[in-house]
Design a protein around this motif. Structure first.
Motif, PDB file in Angstrom:
ATOM      1  N   ASP A  72      13.665  -1.838  -4.811  1.00 34.55           N
ATOM      2  CA  ASP A  72      12.489  -1.555  -5.629  1.00 34.55           C
ATOM      3  C   ASP A  72      11.223  -1.875  -4.831  1.00 34.55           C
ATOM      4  OD1 ASP A  72      10.574  -1.309  -7.510  1.00 34.55           O
ATOM      5  OD2 ASP A  72      11.246  -2.994  -8.764  1.00 34.55           O
ATOM      6  N   PHE A  73      10.545  -0.828  -4.381  1.00 38.45           N
ATOM      7  CA  PHE A  73       9.374  -1.030  -3.514  1.00 38.45           C
ATOM      8  C   PHE A  73       8.198  -1.661  -4.259  1.00 38.45           C
ATOM      9  CE2 PHE A  73      11.052   2.804  -0.981  1.00 38.45           C
ATOM     10  CZ  PHE A  73      11.826   1.973  -0.191  1.00 38.45           C
ATOM     11  N   ASP A  74       8.132  -1.446  -5.584  1.00 35.41           N
ATOM     12  CA  ASP A  74       6.981  -1.964  -6.351  1.00 35.41           C
ATOM     13  C   ASP A  74       6.803  -3.467  -6.183  1.00 35.41           C
ATOM     14  OD1 ASP A  74       5.829   0.244  -7.267  1.00 35.41           O
ATOM     15  OD2 ASP A  74       6.941   0.311  -9.172  1.00 35.41           O
ATOM     16  N   THR A  75       7.927  -4.159  -5.998  1.00 39.25           N
ATOM     17  CA  THR A  75       7.850  -5.618  -5.876  1.00 39.25           C
ATOM     18  C   THR A  75       7.176  -6.029  -4.557  1.00 39.25           C
ATOM     19  OG1 THR A  75      10.005  -5.650  -4.820  1.00 39.25           O
ATOM     20  CG2 THR A  75       9.990  -5.977  -7.199  1.00 39.25           C
ATOM     21  N   LEU A  76       6.998  -5.080  -3.640  1.00 45.66           N
ATOM     22  CA  LEU A  76       6.538  -5.440  -2.293  1.00 45.66           C
ATOM     23  C   LEU A  76       5.038  -5.303  -2.089  1.00 45.66           C
ATOM     24  CD1 LEU A  76       9.204  -3.521  -0.193  1.00 45.66           C
ATOM     25  CD2 LEU A  76       9.275  -5.897  -0.944  1.00 45.66           C
ATOM     26  N   HIS A 100       2.350  -6.644  -2.980  1.00 45.68           N
ATOM     27  CA  HIS A 100       1.505  -7.805  -2.678  1.00 45.68           C
ATOM     28  C   HIS A 100       2.168  -8.734  -1.668  1.00 45.68           C
ATOM     29  CE1 HIS A 100      -1.148  -6.426  -5.723  1.00 45.68           C
ATOM     30  NE2 HIS A 100      -0.192  -6.490  -6.636  1.00 45.68           N
ATOM     31  N   ASP A 101       3.328  -8.320  -1.200  1.00 46.59           N
ATOM     32  CA  ASP A 101       4.081  -9.138  -0.251  1.00 46.59           C
ATOM     33  C   ASP A 101       3.646  -8.781   1.175  1.00 46.59           C
ATOM     34  OD1 ASP A 101       5.987 -10.926   0.553  1.00 46.59           O
ATOM     35  OD2 ASP A 101       7.586 -10.073  -0.690  1.00 46.59           O
ATOM     36  N   SER A 102       4.098  -9.580   2.135  1.00 47.62           N
ATOM     37  CA  SER A 102       3.723  -9.324   3.517  1.00 47.62           C
ATOM     38  C   SER A 102       4.976  -9.165   4.371  1.00 47.62           C
ATOM     39  CB  SER A 102       2.884 -10.529   3.989  1.00 47.62           C
ATOM     40  OG  SER A 102       2.773 -10.530   5.369  1.00 47.62           O
ATOM     41  N   GLY A 103       5.074  -8.060   5.090  1.00 47.45           N
ATOM     42  CA  GLY A 103       6.260  -7.843   5.924  1.00 47.45           C
ATOM     43  C   GLY A 103       6.243  -6.470   6.558  1.00 47.45           C
ATOM     44  N   LYS A 127      -7.439   0.751  -8.234  1.00 51.74           N
ATOM     45  CA  LYS A 127      -6.136   0.564  -8.898  1.00 51.74           C
ATOM     46  C   LYS A 127      -5.027   1.457  -8.341  1.00 51.74           C
ATOM     47  CE  LYS A 127      -7.628  -1.349 -13.264  1.00 51.74           C
ATOM     48  NZ  LYS A 127      -8.495  -0.752 -14.256  1.00 51.74           N
ATOM     49  N   LEU A 128      -5.244   2.030  -7.170  1.00 54.10           N
ATOM     50  CA  LEU A 128      -4.149   2.786  -6.562  1.00 54.10           C
ATOM     51  C   LEU A 128      -3.200   1.812  -5.892  1.00 54.10           C
ATOM     52  CD1 LEU A 128      -5.824   5.873  -4.892  1.00 54.10           C
ATOM     53  CD2 LEU A 128      -4.215   5.829  -6.776  1.00 54.10           C
ATOM     54  N   ASN A 129      -1.964   2.219  -5.821  1.00 61.21           N
ATOM     55  CA  ASN A 129      -0.936   1.374  -5.234  1.00 61.21           C
ATOM     56  C   ASN A 129      -0.250   2.164  -4.111  1.00 61.21           C
ATOM     57  OD1 ASN A 129       1.725   0.493  -4.803  1.00 61.21           O
ATOM     58  ND2 ASN A 129       2.035  -0.057  -6.945  1.00 61.21           N
ATOM     59  N   LEU A 130      -0.105   1.533  -2.974  1.00 60.38           N
ATOM     60  CA  LEU A 130       0.475   2.182  -1.794  1.00 60.38           C
ATOM     61  C   LEU A 130       1.785   2.897  -2.113  1.00 60.38           C
ATOM     62  CD1 LEU A 130       0.269   2.119   1.532  1.00 60.38           C
ATOM     63  CD2 LEU A 130       2.179   0.556   1.249  1.00 60.38           C
ATOM     64  N   PHE A 131       2.670   2.184  -2.818  1.00 63.88           N
ATOM     65  CA  PHE A 131       4.000   2.750  -3.044  1.00 63.88           C
ATOM     66  C   PHE A 131       3.987   3.878  -4.080  1.00 63.88           C
ATOM     67  CE2 PHE A 131       4.998  -1.230  -0.899  1.00 63.88           C
ATOM     68  CZ  PHE A 131       5.794  -0.736   0.109  1.00 63.88           C
ATOM     69  N   ASP A 132       2.979   3.883  -4.987  1.00 65.57           N
ATOM     70  CA  ASP A 132       2.844   5.028  -5.898  1.00 65.57           C
ATOM     71  C   ASP A 132       2.501   6.279  -5.108  1.00 65.57           C
ATOM     72  OD1 ASP A 132       3.312   3.497  -8.058  1.00 65.57           O
ATOM     73  OD2 ASP A 132       1.213   3.308  -8.691  1.00 65.57           O
ATOM     74  N   ILE A 133       1.605   6.111  -4.130  1.00 67.60           N
ATOM     75  CA  ILE A 133       1.195   7.277  -3.326  1.00 67.60           C
ATOM     76  C   ILE A 133       2.383   7.765  -2.490  1.00 67.60           C
ATOM     77  CG2 ILE A 133      -0.428   8.144  -1.581  1.00 67.60           C
ATOM     78  CD1 ILE A 133      -2.352   5.906  -2.460  1.00 67.60           C
ATOM     79  N   ILE A 134       3.093   6.818  -1.891  1.00 62.06           N
ATOM     80  CA  ILE A 134       4.264   7.206  -1.082  1.00 62.06           C
ATOM     81  C   ILE A 134       5.272   7.957  -1.954  1.00 62.06           C
ATOM     82  CG2 ILE A 134       6.274   6.312   0.180  1.00 62.06           C
ATOM     83  CD1 ILE A 134       4.446   4.142   1.353  1.00 62.06           C
ATOM     84  N   ILE A 164       3.189  -4.033   6.121  1.00 60.24           N
ATOM     85  CA  ILE A 164       2.586  -4.082   4.782  1.00 60.24           C
ATOM     86  C   ILE A 164       1.898  -5.445   4.675  1.00 60.24           C
ATOM     87  CG2 ILE A 164       3.031  -3.958   2.268  1.00 60.24           C
ATOM     88  CD1 ILE A 164       4.043  -1.436   3.620  1.00 60.24           C
ATOM     89  N   ASN A 165       0.586  -5.451   4.527  1.00 62.56           N
ATOM     90  CA  ASN A 165      -0.201  -6.709   4.463  1.00 62.56           C
ATOM     91  C   ASN A 165       0.215  -7.666   5.587  1.00 62.56           C
ATOM     92  OD1 ASN A 165      -1.302  -5.887   1.893  1.00 62.56           O
ATOM     93  ND2 ASN A 165       0.628  -6.512   0.967  1.00 62.56           N
ATOM     94  N   LEU A 166       0.430  -7.118   6.754  1.00 61.79           N
ATOM     95  CA  LEU A 166       0.931  -7.933   7.862  1.00 61.79           C
ATOM     96  C   LEU A 166      -0.028  -7.833   9.043  1.00 61.79           C
ATOM     97  CD1 LEU A 166       3.561  -9.546   8.656  1.00 61.79           C
ATOM     98  CD2 LEU A 166       4.289  -7.456   9.793  1.00 61.79           C
ATOM     99  N   ALA A 167      -0.400  -8.983   9.612  1.00 58.11           N
ATOM    100  CA  ALA A 167      -1.363  -9.018  10.728  1.00 58.11           C
ATOM    101  C   ALA A 167      -2.580  -8.136  10.389  1.00 58.11           C
ATOM    102  CB  ALA A 167      -0.693  -8.585  12.026  1.00 58.11           C
ATOM    103  N   GLU A 168      -3.099  -8.320   9.192  1.00 57.73           N
ATOM    104  CA  GLU A 168      -4.291  -7.619   8.677  1.00 57.73           C
ATOM    105  C   GLU A 168      -4.121  -6.103   8.568  1.00 57.73           C
ATOM    106  OE1 GLU A 168      -6.293  -9.499  11.839  1.00 57.73           O
ATOM    107  OE2 GLU A 168      -5.217 -11.092  10.785  1.00 57.73           O
ATOM    108  N   THR A 169      -2.905  -5.633   8.491  1.00 55.31           N
ATOM    109  CA  THR A 169      -2.717  -4.172   8.444  1.00 55.31           C
ATOM    110  C   THR A 169      -1.697  -3.756   7.395  1.00 55.31           C
ATOM    111  OG1 THR A 169      -3.129  -4.101  10.814  1.00 55.31           O
ATOM    112  CG2 THR A 169      -2.149  -2.145   9.866  1.00 55.31           C
TER     113      THR A 169
END
Ligand SMILES: C=C(O[C@H]1C=CC=C(C(=O)O)[C@@H]1O)C(=O)O
Length: 355
Positions: A45-49, A51-54, A254-261, A300-305
């Protein structure tokens, strides 16, 4: 002398330690993620990711291979000003005598799959489909992989160059992809319709223009609710070939990366139109598994990117061989010989550092 980062990579390969190394497009610094086996988490489930970093790594067909989210123990960033080319002398591949495992059968199999797909296009069941193939290079020692990674970094400044080394899972890939999937910067999202391929100096043909337009129209339709700002279509060079590219920028809150993907992936640059029919036909007609080719990957939210890329111009690494994956878009106007040559040119992106 090797830079600390390359010295780490050499040590990690020799000792079968997991890592992810990458260099983002137009960046001077490469990054290495130091991992342990617990750093690599299977995700469904990508939605959980969001706000995560990895670092995310996903396959083309989620029914066939697992998706992973990789959370580093430690991050090594390139030494300031390190451009890799400082170390070119050390990075020459010692022995370029590797064998390309290609014979007449390969082209015959491609021809048969091309004809099968063309029938669906001519019968108007599909407007577009991507046919891919693989090439195996034998007798490439594992300790030479680092040379290829280094050369991809120095030769393709505009590509996302990566090396994912997860030996405990049997997953080892490397590539230099020109195709952004979705990136996020300062609350703006960016995506790309990338398709059509030619050599520099040639003119675009109507088939190539139409093929890229199909991708741009598809992305525009899928993202209509998000009011994208759409650029003019331009020609971009990857170093080996040129493509047509249309940029999309989304600024709605309010856009979400994984919604766009989820709205756009897999686009008709790697799957086809209509998407669902093309996906099934690829499964039925292609004789090889795509595995992680045409999946997506990136920080994803990793090393400022936050930036995800489609896994193209890539190869699967094994102890003594590598397997390259390349494909191209077919429409009802496709010509067998031209499409085959296009896959040959795309394969050159990687092959020229191996053979
Ligand atoms: C599917 C691939 O490229 C895609 C991206 C750019 C141009 C493409 C083309 O001209 O067919 C493909 O859609 C590949 O490199 O394996």
């Amino acid at each position: 002398m090797l830079s600390p980062q390359f010295a780490y990579l050499e040590h990690a390969v020799a000792n079968s330690k997991p890592f992810v190394a990458y260099r983002l497009p137009d960046e001077l610094e490469a990054i290495t993620l130091i991992l342990n086996e617990e750093s690599v988490i299977e995700v469904t489930d990508f939605d959980t990711l969001q706000h995560d970093s990895g670092f995310i790594f996903t396959p083309f067909d989620p029914d066939k291979n697992k998706s992973y989210f990789i959370k580093p123990e430690e991050i090594i960033k390139g030494d300031k000003g390190f451009r890799g080319d400082l170390f070119l002398k050390e990075m020459k591949i010692p022995s370029k005598k590797h064998q390309l495992d290609q014979n007449e059968e390969t082209k015959n199999a491609y021809t048969q799959q091309f004809q099968e797909m063309l029938r669906f296009l001519k019968d108007d069941i599909l407007q577009k489909i991507i046919l891919s193939r693989t090439l195996t290079v034998k007798d490439l020692p594992k300790d030479e992989q680092i040379y290829i990674y280094h050369n991809l970094i120095t030769q393709y400044p505009q590509a996302m160059v990566y090396w994912l080394h997860l030996p405990h899972l049997g997953i080892e890939w490397m590539g230099a992809t020109p195709e952004l999937l979705v990136s996020k910067k300062n609350d703006q999202f960016h995506t790309l319709a990338l398709a059509g391929t030619k050599k520099s100096g040639e003119s675009w043909t109507p088939k190539e223009i139409e093929e890229q337009q199909m991708v741009a129209d598809y992305i525009k339709k899928q993202l209509l609710d998000f009011d994208p700002v759409i650029s003019q279509t331009e020609t971009i060079s990857t170093g080996t070939v040129e493509h047509l590219a249309t940029h999309f920028t989304l600024s709605k809150n309010k856009l979400n990366l994984f919604d766009i993907i989820e709205k756009i992936h897999p686009t008709p640059a790697i799957c086809g139109l209509p998407q669902d029919k093309a996906f099934k036909i690829i499964r039925d007609v292609e004789k090889h598994q795509r595995n992680y080719y045409c999946g997506f990957l990136g920080p994803i939210n990793l090393a400022e990117t936050t930036a995800t890329f489609v896994n193209l111009r890539c190869m699967e690494l094994a102890n003594h061989s590598v397997r390259l994956y390349v494909g191209g878009g077919l429409t009802k106007d496709s010509d067998l010989e031209r499409e085959w040559q296009e896959t040959e040119r795309k394969a050159e992106t990687l092959r020229k550092f191996i053979l």
